[in-house]
Design a protein around this motif. Structure first.
Motif, PDB file in Angstrom:
ATOM      1  N   GLU A   1       0.840  -1.199   0.000  1.00 17.12           N
ATOM      2  CA  GLU A   1       0.000   0.000   0.000  1.00 17.12           C
ATOM      3  C   GLU A   1       0.875   1.249   0.000  1.00 17.12           C
ATOM      4  N   ASN A   2       1.910   1.245   0.807  1.00 14.04           N
ATOM      5  CA  ASN A   2       2.813   2.407   0.862  1.00 14.04           C
ATOM      6  C   ASN A   2       3.456   2.644  -0.492  1.00 14.04           C
ATOM      7  N   ASP A   3       3.877   1.573  -1.149  1.00 14.02           N
ATOM      8  CA  ASP A   3       4.462   1.690  -2.483  1.00 14.02           C
ATOM      9  C   ASP A   3       3.432   2.213  -3.485  1.00 14.02           C
ATOM     10  N   ALA A   4       2.221   1.665  -3.428  1.00 15.11           N
ATOM     11  CA  ALA A   4       1.164   2.085  -4.357  1.00 15.11           C
ATOM     12  C   ALA A   4       0.789   3.553  -4.129  1.00 15.11           C
ATOM     13  N   ALA A   5       0.773   3.983  -2.879  1.00 20.37           N
ATOM     14  CA  ALA A   5       0.415   5.379  -2.575  1.00 20.37           C
ATOM     15  C   ALA A   5       1.419   6.347  -3.184  1.00 20.37           C
ATOM     16  N   THR A   6       2.692   5.964  -3.205  1.00 20.29           N
ATOM     17  CA  THR A   6       3.695   6.852  -3.818  1.00 20.29           C
ATOM     18  C   THR A   6       3.470   6.982  -5.319  1.00 20.29           C
ATOM     19  N   ARG A   7       2.760   5.991  -5.895  1.00 23.47           N
ATOM     20  CA  ARG A   7       2.450   6.041  -7.327  1.00 23.47           C
ATOM     21  C   ARG A   7       1.038   6.573  -7.581  1.00 23.47           C
ATOM     22  N   GLY A   8       0.357   7.015  -6.510  1.00 19.50           N
ATOM     23  CA  GLY A   8      -0.981   7.581  -6.664  1.00 19.50           C
ATOM     24  C   GLY A   8      -2.078   6.551  -6.844  1.00 19.50           C
ATOM     25  N   LEU A   9      -1.848   5.318  -6.406  1.00 19.59           N
ATOM     26  CA  LEU A   9      -2.840   4.250  -6.579  1.00 19.59           C
ATOM     27  C   LEU A   9      -3.538   3.943  -5.259  1.00 19.59           C
ATOM     28  N   SER A  10      -4.852   3.732  -5.319  1.00 16.70           N
ATOM     29  CA  SER A  10      -5.570   3.292  -4.126  1.00 16.70           C
ATOM     30  C   SER A  10      -5.921   1.811  -4.212  1.00 16.70           C
ATOM     31  N   ALA A  11      -5.860   1.250  -5.394  1.00 12.71           N
ATOM     32  CA  ALA A  11      -6.052  -0.193  -5.597  1.00 12.71           C
ATOM     33  C   ALA A  11      -4.838  -0.700  -6.360  1.00 12.71           C
ATOM     34  N   PHE A  12      -4.403  -1.892  -6.016  1.00 17.80           N
ATOM     35  CA  PHE A  12      -3.197  -2.442  -6.618  1.00 17.80           C
ATOM     36  C   PHE A  12      -3.257  -3.964  -6.552  1.00 17.80           C
ATOM     37  N   SER A  13      -2.272  -4.600  -7.154  1.00 21.98           N
ATOM     38  CA  SER A  13      -2.199  -6.054  -7.181  1.00 21.98           C
ATOM     39  C   SER A  13      -1.083  -6.528  -6.260  1.00 21.98           C
ATOM     40  N   LEU A  14      -1.338  -7.599  -5.528  1.00 16.87           N
ATOM     41  CA  LEU A  14      -0.332  -8.223  -4.679  1.00 16.87           C
ATOM     42  C   LEU A  14      -0.483  -9.731  -4.813  1.00 16.87           C
ATOM     43  N   ASN A  15       0.550 -10.371  -5.315  1.00 14.41           N
ATOM     44  CA  ASN A  15       0.520 -11.818  -5.537  1.00 14.41           C
ATOM     45  C   ASN A  15      -0.684 -12.249  -6.376  1.00 14.41           C
ATOM     46  N   GLY A  16      -1.009 -11.454  -7.377  1.00 14.29           N
ATOM     47  CA  GLY A  16      -2.086 -11.789  -8.292  1.00 14.29           C
ATOM     48  C   GLY A  16      -3.483 -11.505  -7.779  1.00 14.29           C
ATOM     49  N   LYS A  17      -3.599 -10.822  -6.646  1.00 10.63           N
ATOM     50  CA  LYS A  17      -4.914 -10.493  -6.087  1.00 10.63           C
ATOM     51  C   LYS A  17      -5.063  -8.990  -5.985  1.00 10.63           C
TER      52      LYS A  17
END
Length: 134
Positions: free
Chosen positions: A96-112
């Motif tokens: 989540e911290n990584d995604a927030a730096t890219r401006g994302l609120s939804a992201f993928s983790l291990n295919g989910k």
């Protein structure tokens, strides 16, 4: 699973619908949901109590109040996050911290897909664990 749960537990327990309403209302209000479906008075039947507590956690209850010392360890075990859950939660929060730096609120983790409700659950798990170094 849910169908079996309803057939085996809820239909036998007249208070189940009202407890579910309390659970949903407290979770929606951001409050701590305590309780489980069944009787707390049968403290000598530890297997049944552990099963009831495990079901309550699956439903979303965060804990239960004990009336006898033998219930404390059962509730602590049933409502505490497992090591696997804590590890998963740390991974979600890091992603989540990584995604927030890219401006994302939804992201993928291990295919989910991971979105805000899943992240909120990860933070809840870390808050309940003794290893809450988020």
């Amino acid at each position: 699973m849910l169908r079996r749960y309803w057939n085996e537990r809820c239909l036998k327990e007249p208070s189940a619908p009202s407890l579910h309403a309390v659970l949903f209302a407290t979770r929606a209000a951001g409050l701590l949901s305590l309780g489980f479906i069944g009787s707390i008075g049968e403290f000598s039947e530890t297997d049944k109590l552990h099963e009831a507590a495990a079901h309550a956690r699956q439903l979303g209850f965060a804990g239960a109040l004990a009336i006898h010392p033998t219930q404390v360890a059962i509730f602590n075990e049933a409502f505490s996050p497992s090591a696997q859950e804590v590890e998963w939660a740390h991974k979600v929060v890091a992603a989540e911290n990584d995604a927030a730096t890219r401006g994302l609120s939804a992201f993928s983790l291990n295919g989910k897909m991971i979105d805000p409700p899943v992240v909120r659950r990860a933070h809840e798990i870390l808050a309940l664990s003794s290893d809450n170094r988020a």
